[in-house]
Design an enzyme around this catalytic site. Sequence first.
Site, short mmCIF file in Angstrom:
data_model
loop_
_atom_site.label_atom_id
_atom_site.label_comp_id
_atom_site.label_asym_id
_atom_site.label_seq_id
_atom_site.Cartn_x
_atom_site.Cartn_y
_atom_site.Cartn_z
N GLU A 4 -28.31 47.86 -40.42
CA GLU A 4 -27.15 48.34 -41.18
C GLU A 4 -25.81 48.21 -40.45
O GLU A 4 -25.02 49.15 -40.41
CB GLU A 4 -27.38 49.81 -41.60
CG GLU A 4 -28.65 49.97 -42.40
CD GLU A 4 -28.96 51.41 -42.80
OE1 GLU A 4 -28.30 52.33 -42.31
OE2 GLU A 4 -29.87 51.60 -43.62
N GLU A 7 -38.06 48.47 -47.26
CA GLU A 7 -38.02 49.92 -47.52
C GLU A 7 -38.01 50.21 -49.02
O GLU A 7 -37.26 51.06 -49.49
CB GLU A 7 -36.76 50.53 -46.87
CG GLU A 7 -36.60 50.22 -45.39
CD GLU A 7 -35.45 50.95 -44.70
OE1 GLU A 7 -34.92 51.90 -45.28
OE2 GLU A 7 -35.12 50.55 -43.59
C1 GLA Z 1 -32.37 53.64 -43.94
C2 GLA Z 1 -33.10 53.38 -42.64
C3 GLA Z 1 -34.48 53.99 -42.64
C4 GLA Z 1 -34.52 55.34 -43.29
C5 GLA Z 1 -33.95 55.25 -44.67
C6 GLA Z 1 -33.99 56.56 -45.40
O1 GLA Z 1 -32.57 52.76 -44.92
O2 GLA Z 1 -33.19 52.03 -42.30
O3 GLA Z 1 -34.92 54.08 -41.31
O4 GLA Z 1 -33.84 56.27 -42.50
O5 GLA Z 1 -32.60 54.87 -44.53
O6 GLA Z 1 -35.04 57.35 -45.07
#
Ligand code: GLA
Length: 321
Positions: free
Chosen positions: A124, A232
């Site tokens: 990120e 994710e």
């Molecule tokens: C982000 C992070 C993850 C996690 C999610 C929410 O996307 O990359 O590690 O913390 O947020 O749980």
Amino acid sequence: MCGLKDVYKDYFKIGAAINSVTVQNDSDIIKEHFNSITFENQMKYGVLFNEKYEYNFAGADELYDFAKANNLEIRGHNFVWHNQTPYHIFNKSKEEVWELLANHIKIMYERYGDITKCWDVVNEAVEDKSSAYLRKSPWLDMFGDDYCKKVFELARNILPNNVQLFYNDYNEYIPEKRDKIAKLINSINKDGKLVDGVGMQCHVNLYYPTIDLVKEAIELYASLGLRIHITEMDMSHFRFDDTRILEAPDPHLEELHTKTYGDYFKVFREYSDYIDNVTLWGVSDSYTWLDNFPVKNRKNWPLLFDEEGKAKPALYTIMDI
Ligand code: GLA
């Protein structure tokens, strides 16, 4: 027993984010349906470090032992992020922080490297707003505009070549951010490939993004010569700005959930020449981070198993494509 991972064995790995609660409550589901795991938090500095900044491996070791005992591959997550990193490590000098990072990569590799085949090296780093390219963070402040490249170089020097290095981000399908992510990866790879792949987090909801935006993002990242992991995935029943709390899922939305998961997995299969891993951010609706985000104490029903751990129609739909 034929689980999701078996149905998809010729396409890509099927992963789940796990933690110490889910390995207790949902272990049968994990063993039956998944062949890859990500530690939800236990590889992050905020959890690994105790109050004296010494390593406390208990949580990570527990998940590693579970993975090892059950033949699960680990997606390493992550080395450099603006979040869940205790900010006062940045009170040290630049050289000391860099050394801490280098040691950390070595320590993680020595301890978990036998079954950790890839790492989200930077998480990120790109800014969501149009006003900036990179997100403000202590890493950026300390190491400058090309910090991501430096971190990938460091990781590449420490980790063996068969460990794949990923850049991971969310809103990765929104054209403006997608193009910034592509620009960042291109700049890192300009003088030689350091980023092997892109992690598309895929935190989506029933209404957004459109499947076409997801396809366009996959095509763009693939055109850069990158491997793709969906890292994710979850699918909330609510639009991001919808703050209502519902006692139970609306049946119409459950149907839409089933259909939309099917649409996504059809696309993932269509692009399986580029996609190597599809990871869900959680196992069952009994616990997910969305229980407290963006609304506190609210169920979003984003996963493939319900609050009791029972398979939802979405699971059967994606197993039947
Ligand atoms: C982000 C992070 C993850 C996690 C999610 C929410 O996307 O990359 O590690 O913390 O947020 O749980």
